[in-house]
Enzyme design. Structure first.
Site, PDB file in Angstrom:
ATOM      1  N   ASP A 156      68.605  54.579  42.603  1.00  0.00           N
ATOM      2  CA  ASP A 156      69.624  55.630  42.762  1.00  0.00           C
ATOM      3  C   ASP A 156      69.581  56.333  44.124  1.00  0.00           C
ATOM      4  OD1 ASP A 156      70.074  55.024  40.107  1.00  0.00           O
ATOM      5  OD2 ASP A 156      68.882  56.692  39.350  1.00  0.00           O
ATOM      6  N   ARG A 555      51.139  21.765  50.841  1.00  0.00           N
ATOM      7  CA  ARG A 555      52.124  21.473  51.882  1.00  0.00           C
ATOM      8  C   ARG A 555      52.345  22.711  52.755  1.00  0.00           C
ATOM      9  NH1 ARG A 555      57.315  18.066  50.535  1.00  0.00           N
ATOM     10  NH2 ARG A 555      55.754  16.450  50.826  1.00  0.00           N
TER      11      ARG A 555
END
Length: 770
Positions: A156, A555
């Site tokens: 908010d 990887r």
């Protein structure tokens, strides 16, 4: 280690917000980094009261691969028990059992107020535990003080004193995605849409999304519409349609009220439009979509920065320091006394309850007030008081950047409001030399806000190649003000025009540059228009690459980003995706550094996280190219990990602008033209404009907290023209955070702690940028 012997616990409480995970990750890793024990408390205050398995010690890998997740991985719950003293007594006992005397709470104002009450009762709670024989006096002595630090996590943005709360930017991303999608269907059917957004009693989300989408009408609780608004709204909507618009967008905050405090519902507005105008009208309530999804780059960087600062605040706490919240002011971390912020936040609500609406807007802070005033200025055409004698020309120069169109739109409209004749120029300085110049009106720029790239067209040509022709057209069209929106070429081009003033009197006019480039390399500003969108585009690609690497195991991806010689894009993207390294030109590296990075990744592959991500800015090193890094990593990592290359390329230039860039472009366009009008007035004598002082040609930019105008002739002294960079760049201190969070051992002496500041009505009235 500075934090040896310390124990820190972190919990998330109240409604969730995107970016909470990035904050949990930063607190955990920074805590471990300084030598403290870190505990994660699951399920918010409920887990604190229940204890047991809800309180677990964390290690470095506990928070791996969570930076890109929305919500909070440690859970959050509304907790009744903690609001009672008996509940807080159980919570105190659970903390003491683990020797925890430092608590980091990530939540809204309710959660933070609860933490402050807990802290003030701490001594009494321990005495009671000793009396009941639950802990010994010695244990009570060892744990006699509880330190609290808060991070505001709330979509908010309703917490006073902080520029942006965690989750606000991501919620705006969700809202803008929906508005962009709805706009296309509304145009097809000539519909009116009423969109209801969240925000409880705060209109921030509605206001910024209204400003960033060019909504036709806006309802926010801080400024209820005047009585009789129904007639005015319907008249405006009808007017927009009769001018050829095919749609209307009305944005309403969930807490919207009228002058007497009665709620205004989205269905009431819809029925009104149908009844009075007969338009095909639909309501869309966005609801919890706004809390969901992946956090934006801004929220990830903000949360990481605030999480690290929170740990430092706990390290440096003394018995006299009040409980503080860590916040952002401009692009600097600051600490604010928690209860001062809570008090002002309550004052806003009180002002609204007592119908002192003007004051409520002021208490929300200067940037809220600015947004509201600019929205009112740009939403509907107001006839200029009188025709001015001045003509402005607006052009785009350099490579396209998201947000350029937003800046052109607001500049055109403010120029028209001021009564000026406004021209737009196609294809940059080249178009100016070829006379591709046309006058524009208010409605010619409708619908430009959300468009990426450059609607005017842009070229890299510099003025010195066609100076005579440019001068001829400036004379022919009687242009007295030139607004150039673009990257380094825009700045360099205006500098060339200024330096040619001695030869051509026609160039003694007012000039302004709005920096717009994904590289963020224009001197005179901390942020260039378009760099936020580019960072988000690069981040989204890296998120996908990381996912692919997680699947294949062992990887390492080497990802090349754009940015010329400027490493801003790869550094900030690196922080947002949790990269292992980011190579940039400004932070020189040698073969020894590369070797250390390879070893670092080799060690990492021995843990449970078997993937790596390395970013490389395109021009970071003449010889250590992306290909070279790939070969080096591949041969050194042989048998341990394999390697892949990804060059992100031009996808970093495309895409719809982010809410930040739409808003920033809109504001820069407004401020630049207002500044130019003032200067034109001052330089107007005997029916003509003559301006040859240094301050008549400036770059507008955001510096720390304020919007500043810097003369191009002054900036020339602090520019490295060979590498197209400012000589000093503020974001280099973010690299420390990147390295710390990737587990490189660096001394803490380089870390700059935030200062304690106070929140009063006076500090709220200071212009805080965007």
């Amino acid at each position: 280690m500075a934090g040896a012997g310390m124990a820190i616990a972190v919990l998330t409480s109240g409604g969730d917000a995107q970016g909470m995970n990035a904050a949990v990750r930063a607190v955990t890793r920074m805590g471990i980094y300084v030598g403290a024990k870190v505990f994660l408390i699951y399920e918010g205050y409920e887990g604190l009261v229940e204890g047991g398995d809800n309180i677990k010690q964390a290690n470095w890998l506990s928070v791996s691969n969570i930076i890109q997740l929305g919500g909070t991985v440690i859970g959050s719950a509304r907790c009744k028990a903690f609001t009672t003293r008996a509940g807080r007594l159980r919570a105190a006992r659970n903390l003491v059992e683990h020797g925890i005397t430092n608590l980091c709470v990530i939540g809204g104002d309710g959660s933070l107020t609860g933490a402050d009450i807990f802290r003030s009762e701490w001594g009494g709670l321990l005495e009671e535990l000793v009396r009941d024989g639950q802990i010994s006096e010695e244990v009570a002595r060892e744990n006699c003080r509880l330190n609290i630090v808060g991070l505001v996590g709330s979509i908010d943005n309703d917490f006073c004193g902080t520029d942006m709360t965690i989750g606000t930017d991501s919620a705006l991303h969700r809202i803008m995605e929906v508005i962009d999608a709805i706009t296309t269907t509304a145009q097809s059917h000539q519909r009116t849409f009423v969109l209801e957004v969240m925000g409880r009693h705060c209109g921030y989300l509605a206001l910024v999304s209204g400003l960033a989408s060019g909504a036709d009408w806006l309802f926010i609780p801080e400024s209820p519409p005047e009585d009789g608004w129904e007639d005015l709204m319907c008249e405006r909507l009808g007017e927009t349609r009769s001018r050829g618009s095919r749609l209307n967008i009305i944005i309403i905050a969930e807490g919207a009220i009228d002058r007497s405090g009665k709620p205004i519902s989205s269905n009431y507005v819809k029925d009104l439009v149908v009844k009075r105008l007969g338009f095909d009208t639909r309501v869309t309530v966005l609801g919890h979509v706004q809390r969901g999804g992946t956090p934006s780059a801004f929220d990830r960087v903000l949360s990481s920065k605030m999480g690290m600062e929170a740990v430092m605040a706990l390290l440096e706490a003394t018995p006299d320091t009040p409980a503080c919240v860590v916040s952002l002011s401009g692009n600097q971390s600051v600490r604010l006394p928690l209860m001062e912020c809570v008090q002002v936040t309550k004052d806003v609500q009180k002002a609204m309850d007592e119908k002192r609406f003007e004051e409520a807007i002021q208490l929300r802070g200067r940037s809220f007030e600015n947004n509201w005033n600019i929205y009112k200025l740009l939403a509907h055409q107001k006839p200029a008081q009188e025709k001015s004698p001045f003509s402005l020309a607006i052009l785009n120069v350099g490579a396209p950047a998201a947000g350029m169109n937003a800046a052109v739109r607001s500049a055109v409209r403010i120029g028209i409001c001021q009564g000026h004749t406004v021209y737009v120029v196609s294809d940059g300085f080249e178009g100016l030399s070829k006379g591709q110049i046309r006058e524009v009106g208010w409605h010619d720029v409708a619908g430009w806000l959300g468009r990426g790239g450059s609607m005017l067209g842009t070229k890299r040509t510099l003025p010195k190649t066609c100076m005579e022709k440019i001068v001829e057209n400036v004379r022919k069209f009687n242009i007295q003000g030139l607004l150039v929106i673009g990257g380094f070429e825009a700045y360099e081009g205006v500098l060339q025009l200024v330096e040619a003033r001695g030869q051509y009197e026609e160039l003694c006019i007012i000039m302004c540059v709005i920096p717009a480039t994904i590289s963020n390399n224009v001197p005179g500003t901390d942020f260039s228009l378009g760099s936020d969108t580019a960072v988000n585009a690069a981040m989204e690609s890296c998120d996908r690459i990381k996912q692919s690497a997680s699947g294949t195991k062992r990887r390492v991806f080497i990802v090349e980003t754009m940015g010329g010689y400027c490493g801003y894009l790869s550094t900030v993207t690196g922080i947002a995706v949790g990269a292992d390294a980011a190579y940039v030109y400004e932070d020189p590296f040698t073969i020894h550094d590369l070797k250390a990075n390879v070893e670092h990744l080799t060690d990492k592959m021995k843990t449970d996280i078997q993937r790596g991500l390395v970013l490389r800015n395109e021009k970071c090193h003449e010889h250590y190219t992306t290909e070279f890094l790939y070969n080096l990593y591949s041969s050194e990592g042989k048998g341990i990990f394999d390697c892949r290359i990804n060059v992100l390329g031009h996808l970093q230039q495309g895409g719809a602008p982010t809410p930040f860039d739409r808003n920033y472009g809109t504001k820069l366009g407004v401020k630049a033209v207002l500044w130019m009008s003032e200067k034109l007035q001052a330089a107007y004598r005997k029916g003509r404009v003559f301006a040859n002082s240094g301050d008549s040609a400036c770059v507008i930019g955001l510096r720390k907290k304020v919007v500043a105008f810097s003369p191009v002739t002054e900036l020339k002294k602090v520019t490295d023209f060979e590498h197209r960079l400012p000589q000093e760049q503020w974001w280099l201190n973010l690299r420390l955070m990147l390295k710390m969070l990737a587990n490189y051992q660096i001394s803490l002496t380089e870390y700059i702690s935030g200062k304690m500041e106070h929140v009063t009505r006076r500090t709220l009235s200071i212009e805080k940028g965007f």
